[in-house]
Scaffold this motif. Structure first.
Motif, PDB file in Angstrom:
ATOM      1  N   GLY A  20       0.968  -1.148   0.002  1.00 53.11           N
ATOM      2  CA  GLY A  20       0.025   0.086  -0.081  1.00 53.11           C
ATOM      3  C   GLY A  20       0.968   1.155  -0.159  1.00 53.11           C
ATOM      4  N   ASP A  21       1.838   1.264   0.839  1.00 55.94           N
ATOM      5  CA  ASP A  21       2.680   2.631   0.905  1.00 55.94           C
ATOM      6  C   ASP A  21       3.443   3.063  -0.260  1.00 55.94           C
ATOM      7  N   GLN A  22       3.501   4.142  -0.730  1.00 52.76           N
ATOM      8  CA  GLN A  22       4.282   4.571  -1.932  1.00 52.76           C
ATOM      9  C   GLN A  22       5.794   4.739  -1.598  1.00 52.76           C
ATOM     10  N   PHE A  23       6.518   5.036  -2.431  1.00 49.58           N
ATOM     11  CA  PHE A  23       8.079   5.557  -2.209  1.00 49.58           C
ATOM     12  C   PHE A  23       8.109   6.798  -3.099  1.00 49.58           C
ATOM     13  N   LEU A  24       8.400   7.737  -2.567  1.00 45.85           N
ATOM     14  CA  LEU A  24       9.086   8.852  -3.426  1.00 45.85           C
ATOM     15  C   LEU A  24      10.464   8.812  -3.540  1.00 45.85           C
ATOM     16  N   ILE A  25      10.834   9.029  -4.709  1.00 46.17           N
ATOM     17  CA  ILE A  25      12.448   8.745  -5.194  1.00 46.17           C
ATOM     18  C   ILE A  25      12.907  10.208  -5.790  1.00 46.17           C
ATOM     19  N   CYS A  26      13.843  10.434  -5.259  1.00 46.13           N
ATOM     20  CA  CYS A  26      14.529  11.715  -6.029  1.00 46.13           C
ATOM     21  C   CYS A  26      15.874  11.638  -6.143  1.00 46.13           C
TER      22      CYS A  26
ATOM     23  N   ASP B 283      28.753  11.923 -10.110  1.00 44.59           N
ATOM     24  CA  ASP B 283      28.546  13.254 -10.403  1.00 44.59           C
ATOM     25  C   ASP B 283      27.962  14.035  -9.182  1.00 44.59           C
ATOM     26  N   SER B 284      28.280  13.831  -7.960  1.00 48.98           N
ATOM     27  CA  SER B 284      27.741  14.553  -6.627  1.00 48.98           C
ATOM     28  C   SER B 284      26.288  14.204  -6.614  1.00 48.98           C
ATOM     29  N   THR B 285      25.629  13.160  -7.013  1.00 53.82           N
ATOM     30  CA  THR B 285      24.299  12.898  -6.993  1.00 53.82           C
ATOM     31  C   THR B 285      23.974  12.232  -5.627  1.00 53.82           C
ATOM     32  N   PHE B 286      22.747  12.211  -5.073  1.00 54.30           N
ATOM     33  CA  PHE B 286      22.340  11.312  -4.205  1.00 54.30           C
ATOM     34  C   PHE B 286      21.080  10.810  -4.476  1.00 54.30           C
ATOM     35  N   ARG B 287      20.731   9.556  -4.166  1.00 56.65           N
ATOM     36  CA  ARG B 287      19.614   9.005  -4.411  1.00 56.65           C
ATOM     37  C   ARG B 287      18.931   8.800  -3.182  1.00 56.65           C
ATOM     38  N   ILE B 288      17.671   9.636  -3.084  1.00 59.00           N
ATOM     39  CA  ILE B 288      16.895   9.296  -1.627  1.00 59.00           C
ATOM     40  C   ILE B 288      15.435   8.945  -1.919  1.00 59.00           C
ATOM     41  N   ASP B 289      15.253   7.843  -1.186  1.00 59.04           N
ATOM     42  CA  ASP B 289      14.111   7.018  -1.258  1.00 59.04           C
ATOM     43  C   ASP B 289      13.236   7.475   0.231  1.00 59.04           C
ATOM     44  N   TRP B 290      12.138   7.961  -0.060  1.00 58.50           N
ATOM     45  CA  TRP B 290      11.026   8.107   1.260  1.00 58.50           C
ATOM     46  C   TRP B 290      10.114   7.073   1.031  1.00 58.50           C
ATOM     47  N   GLN B 291       9.880   6.618   2.245  1.00 61.06           N
ATOM     48  CA  GLN B 291       8.633   5.787   2.217  1.00 61.06           C
ATOM     49  C   GLN B 291       7.451   6.884   2.681  1.00 61.06           C
TER      50      GLN B 291
ATOM     51  N   TRP C 201      16.000  14.200 -10.852  1.00 57.26           N
ATOM     52  CA  TRP C 201      14.824  13.333 -11.268  1.00 57.26           C
ATOM     53  C   TRP C 201      14.124  13.166 -10.190  1.00 57.26           C
ATOM     54  N   LYS C 202      12.972  12.780 -10.280  1.00 57.73           N
ATOM     55  CA  LYS C 202      11.836  12.280  -9.185  1.00 57.73           C
ATOM     56  C   LYS C 202      10.823  11.666  -9.536  1.00 57.73           C
ATOM     57  N   SER C 203      10.222  10.622  -9.030  1.00 55.78           N
ATOM     58  CA  SER C 203       9.222   9.537  -9.254  1.00 55.78           C
ATOM     59  C   SER C 203       8.704   9.252  -7.937  1.00 55.78           C
ATOM     60  N   VAL C 204       7.368   8.704  -8.112  1.00 54.45           N
ATOM     61  CA  VAL C 204       6.856   7.802  -7.193  1.00 54.45           C
ATOM     62  C   VAL C 204       6.394   6.476  -7.681  1.00 54.45           C
ATOM     63  N   TYR C 205       6.932   5.548  -6.763  1.00 55.13           N
ATOM     64  CA  TYR C 205       6.536   4.029  -7.016  1.00 55.13           C
ATOM     65  C   TYR C 205       5.565   3.476  -5.927  1.00 55.13           C
ATOM     66  N   ARG C 206       5.010   2.362  -6.409  1.00 50.07           N
ATOM     67  CA  ARG C 206       4.294   1.568  -5.467  1.00 50.07           C
ATOM     68  C   ARG C 206       4.922   0.103  -5.766  1.00 50.07           C
ATOM     69  N   PHE C 207       5.515  -0.691  -4.656  1.00 51.33           N
ATOM     70  CA  PHE C 207       6.050  -1.713  -5.003  1.00 51.33           C
ATOM     71  C   PHE C 207       5.284  -3.120  -4.685  1.00 51.33           C
ATOM     72  N   HIS C 208       5.827  -4.195  -5.601  1.00 51.26           N
ATOM     73  CA  HIS C 208       5.252  -5.416  -5.706  1.00 51.26           C
ATOM     74  C   HIS C 208       6.035  -6.565  -5.147  1.00 51.26           C
TER      75      HIS C 208
END
Length: 553
Positions: free
Chosen positions: A186-192, A226-234, A267-274
């Motif tokens: 049910g929860d989504q994950f925001l990725i930036c 390239d000084s980029t960090f991937r952050i995932d928020w539940q 980049w940013k997106s929202v996912y729901r995982f399976h």
């Protein structure tokens, strides 16, 4: 070998040109097989970081097609995984390498860059044809081969097909009559992807339980090039990214992690995982791989990594069948091995998701109690599940593996460790030296040339192979050109007089080790007469005919 009078061999059709399809095509071509790759997209869509975390042994697979070292060079190496509860660090660990691999435990690199490098390797490979804009709508097969139908009405004929069409492969799965049972969380994950400067965070993965800036949920931070960090928020099921941006909430969310420093959202997106798996990964002449076959949550980076190992397993088995080195029944073991690997990944990631997203108040209370105890109690830390990171599966129960009662498999290793070498386990890498072969400097390079037999100093050279210790044989007269299968036999002490290889394997002087073409251990034996039956079992054959032995090079 094809002559002007004989028809060209039918290609293997690969459905999907993502990383798993690309890897499959390159590995098949490496074995000398023609390949046609079909993808419904009009062209490559290089958007977002997507799957970023590539495991050591996957880099090693890519190295066999010439791109592993470059992917590792272009990515960011990290060696430490840190886990926090709120602002308190619970534990950290580094990763075991029982051998001496040239690759780091993990490299973070954008999936887009990985695809670009794989595309360049494909462009240099004349046996591979990629057809964009070919959306697959049907698959038919008979005893002669497969016919793949596309949306524009065109058909492509092949000997076999490998379906790597990604998570939205409903049409392909339906055409094959597959079920895809599982659940959606049910929860989504925001990725930036955030470009900024975070000193000290460049070589470690950080996982936060219940930080004050995402209370009740989790945040995962990965360094990228390239000084980029991937952050995932539940985030909650009702989370709305557009509304979050409009209200300024996204900026506040980011600053709670990085502080008052300049940043750019790449980049940013929202996912729901399976969590899903097909009921069969072999349907006649079609093998199903990657996200088309299994979906898991991202915690542990087991999606793309397991898909690449699907590709390697499928490629060598198709090559051995199509070159006549093994019967068609060898392909049954693709399902046996990779479906078991998928179920292991679902078990591991399912346990992680149940800890991250408790389903009942009782489960939530248990999780909170474990996290609070883990701050001071080492025993509680073993119960904290922030995602067991990707690892190769162990084929100890495979029909291709000859068990060794002296080397029982102890089960899933502890976090960050790898299994002790034994039948079914991926052999650790180690330096080797072969006279006249400056191109082969590692055990896994040698193993991936065919079937390799390693002989201890006190063991007799096995028959019927009879290849003198240290002699090298190209598979079948040059990889994939037909002819009889040969088996390379080497004395361990000749490959590595200093003992590094022996120590990495834990090999005893009286032992004979049989390695598969994917560098997994097929058997550990003490009698030379047992080698031929073990190789026959590895090839899904009942017996093994004598192998012609050319004169040593």
């Amino acid at each position: 070998m094809t002559t002007p009078e004989s028809p060209a061999p039918a290609p293997v059709v690969v459905i999907g040109c993502g990383p798993v399809g690309q890897t499959t095509a390159l590995l098949l071509a490496r074995w000398g097989l023609p390949v046609v790759v079909l993808d419904g997209r009009p062209a490559r869509d290089l958007v977002g970081s997507k799957a970023i975390c590539q495991q050591r042994d996957v880099l090693d697979v890519w190295d066999s097609v010439g791109v592993g070292a470059e992917i590792a060079r272009r990515g960011v190496t990290w060696t430490t995984a840190r886990t926090f509860h709120r602002d308190a660090e619970l534990f950290s660990f580094e990763f075991v390498d029982r051998g001496r691999s040239p690759f780091p435990p993990f490299v973070n690199v954008s999936q887009c860059l990985t695809e670009e490098l794989l595309d360049a390797a494909i462009a240099a490979q004349p046996l591979i044809e990629v057809r964009w804009g070919h959306e697959v709508t049907g698959i038919d097969q008979d005893d002669a081969g497969v016919t793949v139908t596309c949306a524009d009405g065109t058909t492509v004929a092949g000997s076999h097909a490998v379906a790597c069409a990604g998570p939205r492969a409903d049409v392909v799965r339906s055409a094959l009559g597959l079920t895809f049972e599982g659940q959606t969380f049910g929860d989504q994950f925001l990725i930036c992807d955030i470009r900024t400067d975070l000193p000290g965070w460049e070589t470690e993965r950080r996982f936060y339980f219940d930080p004050e800036w995402n209370p009740g949920r989790q945040v995962l931070i990965h360094p990228c090039p390239d000084s980029t960090f991937r952050i995932d928020w539940q985030v909650p099921p009702e989370f709305d990214l557009a509304a979050e941006e409009a209200s300024g909430g996204l900026d506040r969310r980011i600053r709670q992690v990085i502080g008052d420093r300049p940043y750019e959202v790449v980049w940013k997106s929202v996912y729901r995982f399976h969590s899903r798996v097909v009921d069969r990964m072999r349907v006649g002449r079609v093998l199903v791989a990657g996200d088309a076959a299994h979906l898991v949550s991202p915690f542990g980076a087991r999606g793309l990594n397991s898909g690449v190992l699907d590709a390697e397993n499928a490629a060598w088995k198709l090559a051995f069948v199509l070159h006549g080195w093994a019967p068609e029944t060898l392909l049954d073991s693709y399902h046996d091995e990779r479906h078991a690997a998928a179920l292991e990944n679902l078990d591991v990631t399912g346990a992680t998701m149940r800890f991250l997203v408790p389903g009942t108040p009782t489960e939530a209370a248990h999780r909170l109690a474990v996290l609070e105890r883990a701050t001071t109690d080492p025993a509680a830390r073993a119960e904290v599940d922030s995602g067991r990171l990707a690892e190769p599966f162990w084929y100890v129960d495979s029909p291709l593996t000859t068990a060794d009662e002296r080397r029982p498999f102890p089960g899933r290793p502890v976090r960050g460790d790898v299994p002790v070498p034994a039948p079914g386990v991926l052999a650790p890498d180690a330096p080797v030296t072969i006279p006249g072969r400056p191109d082969v400097v590692r055990l896994r390079q040698l193993a991936r040339e065919g079937i390799t037999v390693l002989v201890g100093d006190d063991a007799a050279t096995p028959e019927p192979f009879g290849v003198p210790a240290g002699a090298h044989r190209e598979p079948a007269g040059g990889r994939g050109q037909g002819g009889p299968l040969t088996v390379a036999v080497h004395r361990i002490s000749d490959l590595d007089p200093g003992g590094t290889l022996r120590d990495a394997l834990g090999a005893r002087p009286d032992e004979i080790w049989v390695l598969r073409p994917d560098a997994h251990v097929a058997a550990v034996l003490t009698r030379s007469t047992d080698v031929a039956p073990a190789v026959a079992r590895l090839l899904a054959r009942t017996t093994l005919s004598p192998v012609p032995v050319p004169a040593p090079a």
